[in-house]
Design a protein around this motif. Structure first.
Motif, PDB file in Angstrom:
ATOM      1  N   GLY A   8     -68.339 -21.140 -35.977  1.00 42.94           N
ATOM      2  CA  GLY A   8     -66.938 -21.528 -36.090  1.00 42.94           C
ATOM      3  C   GLY A   8     -66.090 -20.433 -36.709  1.00 42.94           C
ATOM      4  O   GLY A   8     -64.978 -20.158 -36.234  1.00 42.94           O
ATOM      5  N   ILE A   9     -66.600 -19.804 -37.743  1.00 40.43           N
ATOM      6  CA  ILE A   9     -65.855 -18.717 -38.391  1.00 40.43           C
ATOM      7  C   ILE A   9     -65.785 -17.510 -37.460  1.00 40.43           C
ATOM      8  O   ILE A   9     -64.728 -16.883 -37.334  1.00 40.43           O
ATOM      9  N   LYS A  10     -66.885 -17.196 -36.780  1.00 41.33           N
ATOM     10  CA  LYS A  10     -66.861 -16.065 -35.840  1.00 41.33           C
ATOM     11  C   LYS A  10     -65.853 -16.310 -34.719  1.00 41.33           C
ATOM     12  O   LYS A  10     -65.102 -15.403 -34.343  1.00 41.33           O
ATOM     13  N   SER A  11     -65.787 -17.536 -34.224  1.00 41.91           N
ATOM     14  CA  SER A  11     -64.798 -17.873 -33.193  1.00 41.91           C
ATOM     15  C   SER A  11     -63.385 -17.742 -33.747  1.00 41.91           C
ATOM     16  O   SER A  11     -62.480 -17.247 -33.060  1.00 41.91           O
ATOM     17  N   SER A  16     -58.249 -14.898 -34.135  1.00 44.37           N
ATOM     18  CA  SER A  16     -57.229 -14.235 -34.963  1.00 44.37           C
ATOM     19  C   SER A  16     -56.967 -12.810 -34.473  1.00 44.37           C
ATOM     20  O   SER A  16     -55.829 -12.346 -34.498  1.00 44.37           O
ATOM     21  N   ILE A  17     -58.006 -12.145 -34.021  1.00 44.83           N
ATOM     22  CA  ILE A  17     -57.835 -10.792 -33.471  1.00 44.83           C
ATOM     23  C   ILE A  17     -56.954 -10.867 -32.219  1.00 44.83           C
ATOM     24  O   ILE A  17     -55.990 -10.120 -32.077  1.00 44.83           O
ATOM     25  N   SER A  18     -57.280 -11.788 -31.332  1.00 46.08           N
ATOM     26  CA  SER A  18     -56.519 -11.932 -30.086  1.00 46.08           C
ATOM     27  C   SER A  18     -55.069 -12.300 -30.367  1.00 46.08           C
ATOM     28  O   SER A  18     -54.146 -11.700 -29.799  1.00 46.08           O
ATOM     29  N   LEU A  23     -49.363 -10.711 -30.706  1.00 48.00           N
ATOM     30  CA  LEU A  23     -48.134 -10.665 -31.502  1.00 48.00           C
ATOM     31  C   LEU A  23     -47.684  -9.225 -31.745  1.00 48.00           C
ATOM     32  O   LEU A  23     -46.500  -8.910 -31.634  1.00 48.00           O
ATOM     33  N   TYR A  24     -48.638  -8.369 -32.064  1.00 44.05           N
ATOM     34  CA  TYR A  24     -48.318  -6.957 -32.303  1.00 44.05           C
ATOM     35  C   TYR A  24     -47.769  -6.302 -31.034  1.00 44.05           C
ATOM     36  O   TYR A  24     -46.758  -5.599 -31.069  1.00 44.05           O
ATOM     37  N   MET A  25     -48.417  -6.562 -29.911  1.00 42.92           N
ATOM     38  CA  MET A  25     -47.964  -5.953 -28.660  1.00 42.92           C
ATOM     39  C   MET A  25     -46.575  -6.472 -28.279  1.00 42.92           C
ATOM     40  O   MET A  25     -45.751  -5.708 -27.781  1.00 42.92           O
ATOM     41  N   SER A  79     -62.524  -7.340 -28.391  1.00 44.69           N
ATOM     42  CA  SER A  79     -61.478  -8.329 -28.130  1.00 44.69           C
ATOM     43  C   SER A  79     -60.293  -7.698 -27.404  1.00 44.69           C
ATOM     44  O   SER A  79     -59.753  -8.286 -26.458  1.00 44.69           O
ATOM     45  N   ILE A  80     -59.887  -6.517 -27.843  1.00 47.10           N
ATOM     46  CA  ILE A  80     -58.780  -5.826 -27.191  1.00 47.10           C
ATOM     47  C   ILE A  80     -59.151  -5.483 -25.752  1.00 47.10           C
ATOM     48  O   ILE A  80     -58.356  -5.682 -24.827  1.00 47.10           O
ATOM     49  N   GLU A  81     -60.359  -4.995 -25.544  1.00 52.53           N
ATOM     50  CA  GLU A  81     -60.826  -4.672 -24.191  1.00 52.53           C
ATOM     51  C   GLU A  81     -60.786  -5.909 -23.296  1.00 52.53           C
ATOM     52  O   GLU A  81     -60.338  -5.843 -22.140  1.00 52.53           O
ATOM     53  N   LYS A  82     -61.222  -7.036 -23.825  1.00 54.75           N
ATOM     54  CA  LYS A  82     -61.224  -8.278 -23.050  1.00 54.75           C
ATOM     55  C   LYS A  82     -59.797  -8.678 -22.677  1.00 54.75           C
ATOM     56  O   LYS A  82     -59.529  -9.059 -21.535  1.00 54.75           O
ATOM     57  N   ILE A  83     -58.873  -8.594 -23.626  1.00 55.05           N
ATOM     58  CA  ILE A  83     -57.477  -8.947 -23.358  1.00 55.05           C
ATOM     59  C   ILE A  83     -56.896  -8.035 -22.285  1.00 55.05           C
ATOM     60  O   ILE A  83     -56.235  -8.497 -21.346  1.00 55.05           O
TER      61      ILE A  83
END
Length: 129
Positions: A8-11, A16-18, A23-25, A79-83
């Protein structure tokens, strides 16, 4: 250390990264020339301390661990690569094309997240027109 955390925490970390990346982009208008990993990481750190539910659940000794930071860096990159490689759904493409024709704009997009950003920009332009 990262692998010792609950699923759950890893998810939550991944989400949060995604979320922070999107938001940053959006903040930089999906301008690749304005992107810096350093600025993104600062943005993500602000996001996790202010908005992420998992942050307080991870013990301080884990958060301070070099191994944890290395594992998180790998997770951020993945995560960035996946997005950036997630394809755009045809319904989003169609929606954008209709609005672009109507507004005479020529926004480009290369992934689903960027397309959703472009779609939101175009919807705002439609409201103003």
């Amino acid at each position: 250390m990262y692998n010792d955390l609950s699923s759950g925490i890893k998810s939550s970390i991944t989400r949060s990264i995604s979320k922070a990346f999107e938001l940053y982009m959006a903040k930089i208008g999906w301008n690749e020339d304005s992107f810096t990993m350093e600025d993104f990481v600062k943005s993500w750190q602000e996001y996790i301390t202010e908005s992420a539910s998992w942050y307080d659940k991870v013990p301080l000794e884990v958060k301070e661990s070099t191994d944890f930071h290395e594992e998180i860096a790998k997770k951020i990159n993945a995560s960035i690569e996946k997005i950036l490689t997630e394809p755009v759904h045809e319904d989003i493409i169609a929606s954008i094309e209709v609005m672009q024709n109507k507004l005479n704009t020529h926004y480009k997009y290369g992934c689903k997240a960027e397309a959703l950003y472009v779609e939101s920009v175009l919807k705002e332009l439609e409201k103003q027109a």
